[in-house]
Design a protein around this motif. Structure first.
Motif, PDB file in Angstrom:
ATOM      1  N   PRO A  66      16.189 -46.761  -8.601  1.00 42.52           N
ATOM      2  CA  PRO A  66      16.504 -47.570  -7.419  1.00 42.52           C
ATOM      3  C   PRO A  66      15.966 -47.004  -6.110  1.00 42.52           C
ATOM      4  N   HIS A  67      15.123 -45.988  -6.190  1.00 39.53           N
ATOM      5  CA  HIS A  67      14.608 -45.400  -4.938  1.00 39.53           C
ATOM      6  C   HIS A  67      13.747 -46.396  -4.172  1.00 39.53           C
ATOM      7  N   THR A  68      13.063 -47.272  -4.890  1.00 32.08           N
ATOM      8  CA  THR A  68      12.301 -48.349  -4.274  1.00 32.08           C
ATOM      9  C   THR A  68      13.009 -49.665  -4.583  1.00 32.08           C
ATOM     10  N   PRO A  69      13.259 -50.500  -3.573  1.00 36.05           N
ATOM     11  CA  PRO A  69      13.973 -51.760  -3.820  1.00 36.05           C
ATOM     12  C   PRO A  69      13.252 -52.645  -4.843  1.00 36.05           C
ATOM     13  N   SER A  70      14.028 -53.312  -5.672  1.00 37.49           N
ATOM     14  CA  SER A  70      13.475 -54.209  -6.680  1.00 37.49           C
ATOM     15  C   SER A  70      14.303 -55.482  -6.726  1.00 37.49           C
ATOM     16  N   LYS A  71      13.715 -56.541  -7.265  1.00 33.60           N
ATOM     17  CA  LYS A  71      14.399 -57.820  -7.420  1.00 33.60           C
ATOM     18  C   LYS A  71      14.906 -57.955  -8.861  1.00 33.60           C
ATOM     19  N   LEU A  72      15.862 -58.861  -9.062  1.00 32.73           N
ATOM     20  CA  LEU A  72      16.434 -59.060 -10.393  1.00 32.73           C
ATOM     21  C   LEU A  72      15.810 -60.283 -11.062  1.00 32.73           C
ATOM     22  N   LEU A  73      15.393 -60.095 -12.313  1.00 31.82           N
ATOM     23  CA  LEU A  73      14.772 -61.160 -13.090  1.00 31.82           C
ATOM     24  C   LEU A  73      15.464 -61.308 -14.438  1.00 31.82           C
ATOM     25  N   ILE A 184      18.693 -64.520  -7.777  1.00 34.19           N
ATOM     26  CA  ILE A 184      18.215 -64.131  -9.102  1.00 34.19           C
ATOM     27  C   ILE A 184      17.028 -65.000  -9.481  1.00 34.19           C
ATOM     28  N   TYR A 185      16.026 -64.385 -10.096  1.00 32.35           N
ATOM     29  CA  TYR A 185      14.854 -65.108 -10.605  1.00 32.35           C
ATOM     30  C   TYR A 185      14.971 -65.207 -12.126  1.00 32.35           C
ATOM     31  N   ALA A 186      14.228 -66.154 -12.709  1.00 32.03           N
ATOM     32  CA  ALA A 186      14.281 -66.305 -14.164  1.00 32.03           C
ATOM     33  C   ALA A 186      12.944 -66.783 -14.701  1.00 32.03           C
ATOM     34  N   VAL A 187      12.574 -66.250 -15.868  1.00 34.71           N
ATOM     35  CA  VAL A 187      11.434 -66.766 -16.624  1.00 34.71           C
ATOM     36  C   VAL A 187      11.924 -67.017 -18.050  1.00 34.71           C
ATOM     37  N   GLY A 188      11.356 -68.027 -18.697  1.00 32.25           N
ATOM     38  CA  GLY A 188      11.796 -68.357 -20.041  1.00 32.25           C
ATOM     39  C   GLY A 188      10.648 -68.831 -20.906  1.00 32.25           C
ATOM     40  N   TYR A 189      10.734 -68.505 -22.189  1.00 35.72           N
ATOM     41  CA  TYR A 189       9.690 -68.848 -23.155  1.00 35.72           C
ATOM     42  C   TYR A 189      10.300 -69.631 -24.312  1.00 35.72           C
ATOM     43  N   CYS A 190       9.653 -70.720 -24.723  1.00 40.05           N
ATOM     44  CA  CYS A 190      10.075 -71.519 -25.869  1.00 40.05           C
ATOM     45  C   CYS A 190      11.545 -71.917 -25.722  1.00 40.05           C
ATOM     46  N   PHE A 191      12.421 -71.428 -26.580  1.00 41.69           N
ATOM     47  CA  PHE A 191      13.843 -71.737 -26.517  1.00 41.69           C
ATOM     48  C   PHE A 191      14.391 -71.438 -25.116  1.00 41.69           C
ATOM     49  N   GLY A 192      14.022 -70.303 -24.550  1.00 45.82           N
ATOM     50  CA  GLY A 192      14.538 -69.905 -23.247  1.00 45.82           C
ATOM     51  C   GLY A 192      14.052 -70.752 -22.093  1.00 45.82           C
ATOM     52  N   GLY A 193      12.946 -71.487 -22.270  1.00 49.36           N
ATOM     53  CA  GLY A 193      12.407 -72.297 -21.186  1.00 49.36           C
ATOM     54  C   GLY A 193      13.369 -73.375 -20.731  1.00 49.36           C
TER      55      GLY A 193
END
Length: 331
Positions: A66-73, A184-193
């Motif tokens: 966490p030393h560098t800020p990151s986003k949640l996916l 929150i961001y999201a990516v999805g493939y096949c079933f998850g789409g």
């Protein structure tokens, strides 16, 4: 490689029209949704499997977090699930781009039946005998039956509560990443789409799959408490991207609010043109920011990490990743 057909739509009107009533989505999955391609040679996954709210999850983080800020996916998988090395490598790729990636077990340990379990044709140049042909057809029928049974166990009513539990737990565990990304961001493939679309939408609380559990029935609830209950739920994500989604109906686009990017396969029976075009029409008329790219000459499932000999498919796989990554980075 041939360039994907691009249809980018910016918000154009404030019309509030819904697509025509949808026929039910075909209740099936492609072999590409239920089995992995060979994993990249010499590449291993680097994240960890743990639990959030008692749900198994694979988590991959940037090396300097966490030393560098990151986003949640959120990464929502095909039928091979969170234990798949290919899916884990996919999560690691997004983590290397500055995201804390949470990949939940959507299936409660019950991944899709593996299509590779089907016996191959006999290893001979002679035409298969009647008996061999019968065995192959029987195996295909059995696999189709197993997949249908599996889909019946993993419906929207089962999957959405899992996702809400993970999202609620992530808000505590990774509050810094959610705050840094503004959501929150999201990516999805096949079933998850499909579930990227559902998470990106605002739905009535009584809608099928909304899954809001009320502490009492409407008839016994005090009037002031009933009035204070939300009438809608969602969207749960700030922006999303999906690749060759399956099990999507036209109704899944209704209520979309968050911007979405769509990777689609040309002439894909798992995500028919009729459904895709109805979705595009709905998003345009309802002022939903979106982009759609149709990739020719590639199989369903091509965007998931996995080795192909065909250079065109390999190139398209990289292009699709860059499309999805660029979208979530820009939003």
């Amino acid at each position: 490689m041939a360039e994907p057909e691009i249809a980018t739509k910016a918000p154009e009107s404030d019309a509030n029209e819904a697509p025509a009533p949808a026929a039910p989505a075909a209740q099936t999955l492609s072999d590409h949704c239920t089995s992995d391609r060979p994993a990249p040679v010499g590449v291993a996954s680097t994240g960890e499997t743990t639990k959030l709210a008692e749900v198994d999850v694979y988590i991959s983080k940037p090396a300097d977090y966490p030393h560098t800020p990151s986003k949640l996916l959120l990464l929502l998988t095909n039928g091979t699930g969170h234990k798949s090395i290919n899916n884990q490598i996919q999560a690691d790729r997004f983590a290397s781009e500055g995201y804390v990636v949470v990949m939940p077990d959507l299936f409660e340990g019950d991944e899709a039946p593996n299509s590779k379990a089907i016996p191959d044709s006999p290893g001979t140049t002679d035409p298969p005998s009647f008996i061999d042909t019968f065995k192959i057809k029987a195996a295909e029928t059995a696999k189709s039956f197993l997949i249908d049974m599996w889909l019946a166990r993993h419906t929207e009513e089962k999957v959405m509560p899992i996702l809400r539990k993970v999202i609620d737990a992530a808000k505590d565990e990774f509050a810094d990443a959610i705050s840094y990304g503004g959501g929150i961001y999201a990516v999805g493939y096949c079933f998850g789409g499909k579930y990227v679309l559902l998470l990106a939408a605002e739905k009535p609380v009584h809608a099928e799959g909304a899954g809001l559990t009320m502490p009492w029935s409407a008839s016994s609830k005090p009037a002031d408490e009933e009035a204070s209950q939300p009438k809608t739920v969602g969207p749960y994500i700030k922006a999303g991207a999906l690749a060759h989604a399956t099990m999507v109906s036209k109704d899944d686009f209704v209520g979309l609010k968050a911007p979405v990017s769509v990777v689609s396969v040309e002439n894909d029976p798992m995500f028919p043109d009729e459904v895709r075009m109805a979705g595009e029409d709905y998003m345009t008329k309802n002022n939903v920011e979106h982009e759609v790219q149709v990739y020719p000459g590639v199989p369903h499932g091509f965007a998931v990490v996995g080795e192909y000999e065909d250079e065109h498919i390999k190139s398209a796989q990289e292009t699709a990743f860059e499309q999805m990554l660029k979208w979530i980075k820009e939003h």
